[in-house]
Scaffold this motif. Structure first.
Motif, short mmCIF file in Angstrom:
data_model
loop_
_atom_site.label_atom_id
_atom_site.label_comp_id
_atom_site.label_asym_id
_atom_site.label_seq_id
_atom_site.Cartn_x
_atom_site.Cartn_y
_atom_site.Cartn_z
N VAL A 70 0.82 -1.21 0.00
CA VAL A 70 0.00 0.00 0.00
C VAL A 70 0.86 1.26 0.00
CG1 VAL A 70 -1.69 1.33 1.34
CG2 VAL A 70 -1.94 -1.14 1.12
N ALA A 71 1.93 1.27 0.74
CA ALA A 71 2.78 2.45 0.86
C ALA A 71 3.38 2.87 -0.48
CB ALA A 71 3.89 2.20 1.88
N LEU A 72 3.52 1.91 -1.40
CA LEU A 72 4.16 2.20 -2.69
C LEU A 72 3.16 2.27 -3.84
CD1 LEU A 72 7.28 -0.18 -2.47
CD2 LEU A 72 7.12 2.25 -1.85
N SER A 73 1.87 2.31 -3.53
CA SER A 73 0.84 2.19 -4.57
C SER A 73 0.22 3.51 -5.01
CB SER A 73 -0.29 1.27 -4.07
OG SER A 73 -0.94 1.87 -2.95
N GLY B 19 0.29 8.30 -4.57
CA GLY B 19 0.79 9.52 -3.94
C GLY B 19 0.36 9.63 -2.49
N PHE B 20 1.02 10.50 -1.75
CA PHE B 20 0.82 10.61 -0.30
C PHE B 20 -0.64 10.83 0.08
CE2 PHE B 20 0.69 13.09 3.65
CZ PHE B 20 1.31 12.17 4.49
N ASN B 21 -1.16 9.94 0.89
CA ASN B 21 -2.53 10.03 1.38
C ASN B 21 -2.61 9.37 2.75
OD1 ASN B 21 -5.28 9.86 1.94
ND2 ASN B 21 -5.85 9.42 -0.18
N PRO B 22 -2.62 10.17 3.83
CA PRO B 22 -2.59 9.59 5.18
C PRO B 22 -3.83 8.74 5.49
CG PRO B 22 -3.03 11.96 5.25
CD PRO B 22 -2.63 11.64 3.84
N ASN B 23 -4.93 8.97 4.78
CA ASN B 23 -6.15 8.20 5.03
C ASN B 23 -6.04 6.76 4.54
OD1 ASN B 23 -7.48 10.44 6.18
ND2 ASN B 23 -8.04 11.19 4.14
N THR B 24 -5.24 6.54 3.48
CA THR B 24 -5.13 5.20 2.92
C THR B 24 -3.80 4.53 3.21
OG1 THR B 24 -4.26 6.09 0.83
CG2 THR B 24 -6.67 5.85 1.02
N GLY B 25 -2.85 5.29 3.74
CA GLY B 25 -1.53 4.72 4.02
C GLY B 25 -0.58 4.77 2.84
N GLN B 26 -1.01 5.39 1.73
CA GLN B 26 -0.13 5.51 0.57
C GLN B 26 0.90 6.62 0.81
OE1 GLN B 26 -3.49 6.15 -2.07
NE2 GLN B 26 -2.99 4.30 -3.22
N ILE B 27 2.12 6.37 0.38
CA ILE B 27 3.21 7.32 0.58
C ILE B 27 3.90 7.70 -0.72
CG2 ILE B 27 5.45 7.70 1.71
CD1 ILE B 27 4.54 5.77 3.92
N PHE C 240 4.52 11.62 -5.24
CA PHE C 240 3.98 12.00 -3.93
C PHE C 240 2.59 12.65 -3.98
CE2 PHE C 240 8.59 11.83 -3.16
CZ PHE C 240 8.61 11.00 -2.04
N PHE C 241 2.10 13.02 -5.19
CA PHE C 241 0.77 13.64 -5.25
C PHE C 241 -0.23 12.70 -5.91
CE2 PHE C 241 3.51 17.27 -4.65
CZ PHE C 241 2.78 18.10 -3.82
N PRO C 242 -1.45 12.58 -5.33
CA PRO C 242 -2.45 11.65 -5.85
C PRO C 242 -2.92 12.04 -7.26
CG PRO C 242 -3.02 12.41 -3.63
CD PRO C 242 -1.89 13.26 -4.10
N PHE C 243 -3.40 11.04 -8.00
CA PHE C 243 -3.84 11.22 -9.38
C PHE C 243 -4.95 12.25 -9.51
CE2 PHE C 243 -6.84 10.11 -12.74
CZ PHE C 243 -6.01 10.05 -13.84
N ASP C 244 -6.00 12.16 -8.67
CA ASP C 244 -7.14 13.06 -8.82
C ASP C 244 -6.76 14.51 -8.52
OD1 ASP C 244 -6.73 12.53 -6.15
OD2 ASP C 244 -8.84 12.19 -5.66
N PHE C 245 -5.80 14.73 -7.60
CA PHE C 245 -5.32 16.09 -7.32
C PHE C 245 -4.61 16.66 -8.53
CE2 PHE C 245 -1.82 18.85 -5.89
CZ PHE C 245 -2.55 19.86 -5.28
#
Length: 483
Positions: A147-150, A152-160, A380-385
């Motif tokens: 999950v951490a490597l899947s 961009g950074f999202n503390p709610n999902t654990g993605q980093i 580090f930034f999520p796709f939707d952002f």
């Protein structure tokens, strides 16, 4: 420095003969088919596999094809302006170089700085989309990333960290460092494969369409939101403008195009018609298969819809081709963005090392600089952002180029060549083109507009602290007189 001297300094116009001399180290090798391949690879790249579902769920409902058509009208008008500009000023850097010649260095820097934001975010957006499709494909075979490597950074999902997005950018950068001609051949092959699979999706998906999913075609506007009605369609058009970043990416390679006065307009307009047609068909099929709301937050809606409809083989085929095909979009964007960074270095507005060209006729320093910056964003930034931010720089560049036609016409046949392709409807159409882009820009969400404001402030500071004092414009005055 008094006001008069200051204004004169920032509005000094670049000498087009000097640009031609410096860009001569870039070897012309791209033909019309190569340009359409690069443009179509981007226009029907990540966006066609990802955005129709997201835009339908968040803004338009079933009316998502209308958003694409409005976006195509705005982009098409700008494409006409781009075609004339590229015909007269065949230089690397597209809008940055053109505006520097027509309005002066500072305004060229602003146009180029807007494009740089677009390119940074576009590379990150495309890489994130590739990662989403790659993960979907791997999951279909029971393989899951940590999950951490899947993402961009999202503390709610654990993605980093999005490891696959970083990998994609590095791989394409190494490929581009080998030279343009070889990459163009790969790009053309990938684009043909991708278009075949998109046609298969349209044909197979059409068998699963339920007409009830189109009703109401234009949902009522929800007060206090950007969903539904004309508001939703315009907001959707603003969101999908990333699809048309391909026009600037084509123009950025003008210096490496064979006979750009004729080839460039064909490449731009060919990309417009081909890309828009596929977008409308894909989005119509997608919202017809399932109710639009099911695609909310889904970065691989086409493959998802096929799997849900029971077409597993076609879904996996589409995912596999998307995994390969989205690379073609990355190739186009990184190729164009490296030429923009090279142009900044060529003019001395950023480090002169960025303006160096190696023995393979590649601006290697510029290529790796844009790649590493985009890698950080993508990782580090999520796709939707990223999807909400990417259109702003494109629209700013389109506005500059449309207005620039007025300055260009005054100089054609005097100190600039007569255009072999001219934007029709002059003097009315360039103003309409700029106005359409302004309207679409105004309908961007607040995050995108705030980002551009902050980005412009940073750019202005860099120009006045570094660029204005290191610019080659004054240094080249004596040299330019000899050309």
């Amino acid at each position: 420095m008094n006001k008069k001297t200051f204004w004169k300094k920032i509005t000094q116009k670049q000498n087009p003969k000097l640009y031609a001399a410096k860009d001569s180290k870039l070897i012309p090798s791209l033909r019309t088919l190569d340009l359409i391949g690069l443009g179509t690879g981007m226009v029907v790249g990540t966006a066609i596999f990802t955005l129709p579902g997201i835009v339908a769920a968040e803004y338009t409902g079933p009316a998502v094809p209308l958003a694409f058509i409005i976006g195509a009208i705005g982009a098409g008008l700008s494409a006409l302006a781009y075609a004339e500009m590229a015909s007269v000023l065949p230089f690397a850097g597209s809008a940055f170089s053109w505006i520097s010649v027509l309005f002066g260095e500072f305004f060229g820097w602003i146009a180029g700085w807007a494009l740089l934001a677009e390119y940074f975010i576009s590379v990150a957006f495309v890489a994130s989309g590739w990662s989403a499709y790659m993960q979907g494909f791997l999951k279909s075979m029971g393989i899951y990333l940590p999950v951490a490597l899947s993402g961009g950074f999202n503390p709610n999902t654990g993605q980093i960290f999005d490891a696959l997005a970083a990998f994609a950018i590095l791989l394409v950068t190494v490929l581009l460092s080998k030279g343009v001609k070889q990459v163009a051949r790969i790009e053309n092959g990938i684009v043909m494969l991708k278009l075949i699979v998109i046609i298969i999706f349209i044909a197979v998906g059409a068998t699963a369409i339920h007409p009830d999913n189109y009703v109401p075609f234009i949902p009522a506007h929800k007060a206090g939101t950007h969903f539904g009605g004309l508001t939703g369609i315009l907001a959707g058009a603003s969101q999908i403008f990333i699809a048309y970043v391909g026009f600037d990416a084509i123009a950025a390679n003008t210096a490496e195009t064979i006979n750009p006065q004729k080839t460039m307009p064909k490449g731009l307009l060919g990309t417009l018609f081909l890309g828009t047609g596929f977008f409308v068909l894909v989005s119509l099929v997608l919202v017809g298969m399932f109710k639009y709301s099911i695609y909310a937050g889904n970065a691989e809606p086409a493959a998802f819809a096929l799997r849900k409809a029971g077409h597993y083989f076609t879904a996996n085929l589409l995912s596999l081709v998307a995994i390969i095909g989205i690379f073609s979009a990355l190739i186009g964007i990184l190729l164009a963005s490296s030429r923009l960074i090279y142009s900044f270095g060529r003019d001395g507005l950023l480090s002169s090392k960025l303006g160096k060209i190696n023995t393979k006729h590649v601006p290697k320093n510029a290529l790796w600089s844009i790649s590493l910056g985009a890698l950080i964003l993508a990782s580090f930034f999520p796709f939707d952002f990223l999807a909400t931010l990417v259109s702003a720089g494109t629209l700013v560049a389109f506005i500059f180029v449309s207005i620039g036609i007025y300055a260009l016409r005054k100089r054609e046949g005097i100190d600039l060549p007569e255009a072999k392709f001219k934007m029709p409807g002059y003097p009315l159409l360039p103003a309409i083109s700029a106005l359409v882009s302004i309207i679409i820009f105004w309908n961007l969400n607040i995050d995108a507009k705030l980002l551009m404001l902050v980005w412009f402030i940073i750019g202005i500071v860099i120009y006045f602290v570094y660029g204005m004092h290191h610019s080659n414009l004054n240094k080249n005055k004596i040299y330019s007189l000899l050309l």
